[in-house]
Motif scaffolding. Structure first.
Motif, PDB file in Angstrom:
ATOM      1  N   VAL A 185     -12.010   8.111  14.195  1.00 22.84           N
ATOM      2  CA  VAL A 185     -11.947   8.148  15.654  1.00 22.84           C
ATOM      3  C   VAL A 185     -12.033   9.613  16.074  1.00 22.84           C
ATOM      4  O   VAL A 185     -11.131  10.399  15.788  1.00 22.84           O
TER       5      VAL A 185
ATOM      6  N   PHE B  17     -13.488   4.725   8.439  1.00 20.31           N
ATOM      7  CA  PHE B  17     -13.107   4.442   9.823  1.00 20.31           C
ATOM      8  C   PHE B  17     -12.554   5.713  10.451  1.00 20.31           C
ATOM      9  O   PHE B  17     -11.471   6.172  10.083  1.00 20.31           O
TER      10      PHE B  17
ATOM     11  N   THR C 286      -6.233   5.582  10.740  1.00 18.83           N
ATOM     12  CA  THR C 286      -7.604   6.063  10.822  1.00 18.83           C
ATOM     13  C   THR C 286      -7.647   7.532  10.421  1.00 18.83           C
ATOM     14  O   THR C 286      -6.615   8.151  10.162  1.00 18.83           O
TER      15      THR C 286
ATOM     16  N   GLN D  12     -17.122   3.442  13.436  1.00 14.97           N
ATOM     17  CA  GLN D  12     -16.733   4.798  13.790  1.00 14.97           C
ATOM     18  C   GLN D  12     -16.818   4.959  15.304  1.00 14.97           C
ATOM     19  O   GLN D  12     -17.769   4.486  15.929  1.00 14.97           O
TER      20      GLN D  12
ATOM     21  N   PRO E  14      -8.863   4.804   5.214  1.00 14.31           N
ATOM     22  CA  PRO E  14      -8.774   3.753   6.233  1.00 14.31           C
ATOM     23  C   PRO E  14     -10.110   3.036   6.464  1.00 14.31           C
ATOM     24  O   PRO E  14     -11.183   3.651   6.428  1.00 14.31           O
ATOM     25  N   THR E  15     -10.004   1.739   6.701  1.00 11.33           N
ATOM     26  CA  THR E  15     -11.154   0.918   7.083  1.00 11.33           C
ATOM     27  C   THR E  15     -10.813   0.177   8.373  1.00 11.33           C
ATOM     28  O   THR E  15      -9.642  -0.104   8.654  1.00 11.33           O
ATOM     29  N   PHE E  16     -11.827  -0.134   9.147  1.00 10.72           N
ATOM     30  CA  PHE E  16     -11.605  -0.840  10.412  1.00 10.72           C
ATOM     31  C   PHE E  16     -11.046  -2.223  10.116  1.00 10.72           C
ATOM     32  O   PHE E  16     -11.611  -2.970   9.301  1.00 10.72           O
TER      33      PHE E  16
ATOM     34  N   ASP F 188     -18.973   0.417   8.046  1.00  8.83           N
ATOM     35  CA  ASP F 188     -17.674   0.479   8.707  1.00  8.83           C
ATOM     36  C   ASP F 188     -17.914   0.879  10.154  1.00  8.83           C
ATOM     37  O   ASP F 188     -19.062   1.100  10.567  1.00  8.83           O
TER      38      ASP F 188
END
Length: 459
Positions: free
Chosen positions: A371, A369, A296, A403, A230-232, A401
């Protein structure tokens, strides 16, 4: 506990003390965990130093003899700090030093007169000391002042995770208090050695059979993304392959009362407070044009109850999350299911996951990415961290990216966002945090209606 980064840290000036120690040229062989091996691979490839630091206040000036006894007792309890890693022609070699073979010394580095000077001195010392290929890869330090002093322990990520920072504050505070009173070493709860947990394979998930449905779940998550992590999804102002200096945004999001109401709302929908916050984040990203589902990764603890709770080490694995952008009761229920599903997938070792993929991962960015969520109300020390002005400080490095770290404390919810230092990324983060705070406030109401539509520039 305040969670911040080195560039935002504001240590008051005073007399800076640092402890050094030397180890013999030999030691007992030791094993490395998957997290440690991945961390070291990055360091060998030239990635910047990644360290974590614990800082907390004590009354009066520092008593060097008492604090020296404190450091020795703390290191003797925690095998992680006895670990040395060497990088040589034959690869990585890990060895463990017996505490009795170490030689300690303390140095008065100098006196600082401003916050900026103090931060620069400590930042430089932490960057220099807390690299993974030297011993020690940690820095015991203190800022002595006549009224109230600060004790600091910086550690390369090799030695610890976020939970470990809270452990360090709690145990160092108890040890130092006992030794300043001239007493013997206090009796602390039993602790498991991280090095022994690694050697026994009990530091993380156990391998599963090759036909386990959990492996298929990972394959579906990654396969649906073209085998990309995943990427933002919002603009960061970088082209593929570019990195920038790290910038950090730190903000309070909700007080304790609001978090209690969000928790009650979540439970009524069969979800956790964490899942509700993720739903609020997913909705905020969606409202800003980032898609209707949050995809994410999340680090989660592999610690169980008992002695491992007090263990200093890197007890985390990573789970995949797909959370719908909805603040309805149904949306919260789906968020709860998404978190439970992700945690189940996290019960598979990551090296087994990667080895099971039909295609190799495609890495579009150096960072992922993620969380993260830590509830500091339930870590060692709990509410006492407030009285100690305890802080978790992380190194400032490079970023390509975004975080996010959520920290729940007795005073409410705060967030730290690490992102590339670009104007575009800063604008995205500012909009995101504004909208996230708005969504959390809405979740705290008793109504179960969807949040009102939001358009950039209208609120």
């Amino acid at each position: 506990m305040l969670v911040t980064t080195a560039d935002l840290w504001e240590p008051r000036p005073g007399t800076l003390l640092c402890w050094d120690l030397s180890a013999p040229a030999h030691g007992a062989p030791a094993e490395l965990s998957l997290n440690q091996r991945n961390h070291l691979a990055g360091a060998m490839a030239g990635a910047p130093t990644v360290w974590l630091a614990a800082a907390f206040d004590v009354d009066g000036p520092i008593e060097p003899v008492a604090l020296s006894r404190t450091w020795r007792a703390f290191l003797a309890r925690h095998g992680s700090l006895q670990l040395e890693v060497l990088a040589g022609p034959e690869g990585l070699q890990a060895r463990r030093h017996h505490p009795g073979t170490l030689t300690w010394s303390v140095t008065t580095v100098g006196h600082t007169s401003t916050v900026e000077e103090t931060r620069a001195a400590l930042h430089g010392a932490l960057d220099e000391r807390c690299g993974p290929f030297a011993y020690p890869a940690f820095l015991p330090a203190a800022i002595s002042r006549p009224d109230r002093s600060t004790i600091v322990l910086g550690m390369d990520h090799l030695h610890c995770d976020a939970h470990s920072v809270a452990v360090a504050v709690e145990e160092l505070a108890h040890l130092y208090a006992a030794f300043t009173e001239g007493g013997e070493e206090p009796s602390l709860p039993p602790v498991t050695s991280f090095l022994e947990a690694v050697s026994q394979g009990s530091d993380g998930p156990a391998r599963v059979s090759d036909d386990d449905p959990l492996l298929r779940g990972w394959g579906e998550f990654l396969g649906g993304r073209g085998h990309r992590l995943p990427t933002f999804p919002l603009p960061l102002g970088l082209e593929p392959g570019e990195r920038a200096a790290q910038a950090t945004a730190v903000a309070p999001l909700a007080d304790a009362d609001l978090m209690d109401r969000i928790g009650a709302r979540a439970r009524n929908s069969g979800a956790s407070t964490y899942a509700a916050v993720l739903a609020a984040l997913a909705t905020a990203i969606c409202d800003l044009g980032g898609g209707d589902r949050l995809e994410t990764m999340a680090p989660v603890s592999t610690r169980s109850a008992g002695p491992v709770t007090r263990s200093l080490g890197w007890y985390t694995t990573t789970v995949p999350l797909t959370v719908p952008a909805s603040l309805t009761d149904l949306g919260l229920a789906e968020a709860g299911d998404a978190v439970r599903h992700g945690v189940r997938l996290g019960s598979v070792p990551l090296d087994q996951v990667l080895g099971s993929l039909a295609e190799p991962l495609v890495q579009t960015r150096s960072d992922v990415f993620v969380v993260s969520w830590v509830d500091y109300r339930h870590v060692p020390g709990g509410s006492a961290h407030l009285d100690r002005a305890a802080q978790h400080i992380s190194a400032s490095t490079l970023a390509d990216d975004l975080q996010i770290w959520f920290s729940r404390t007795h005073t409410g919810l705060a967030v730290r966002v690490r992102h590339p230092d670009t104007a575009v990324a800063s604008a995205s983060v500012s909009l995101l945090l504004d909208r996230l705070e708005h969504n959390l406030a809405g979740l705290g109401t008793s109504a179960s209606l969807p949040a009102q539509p939001y358009r950039v520039g209208t609120n």
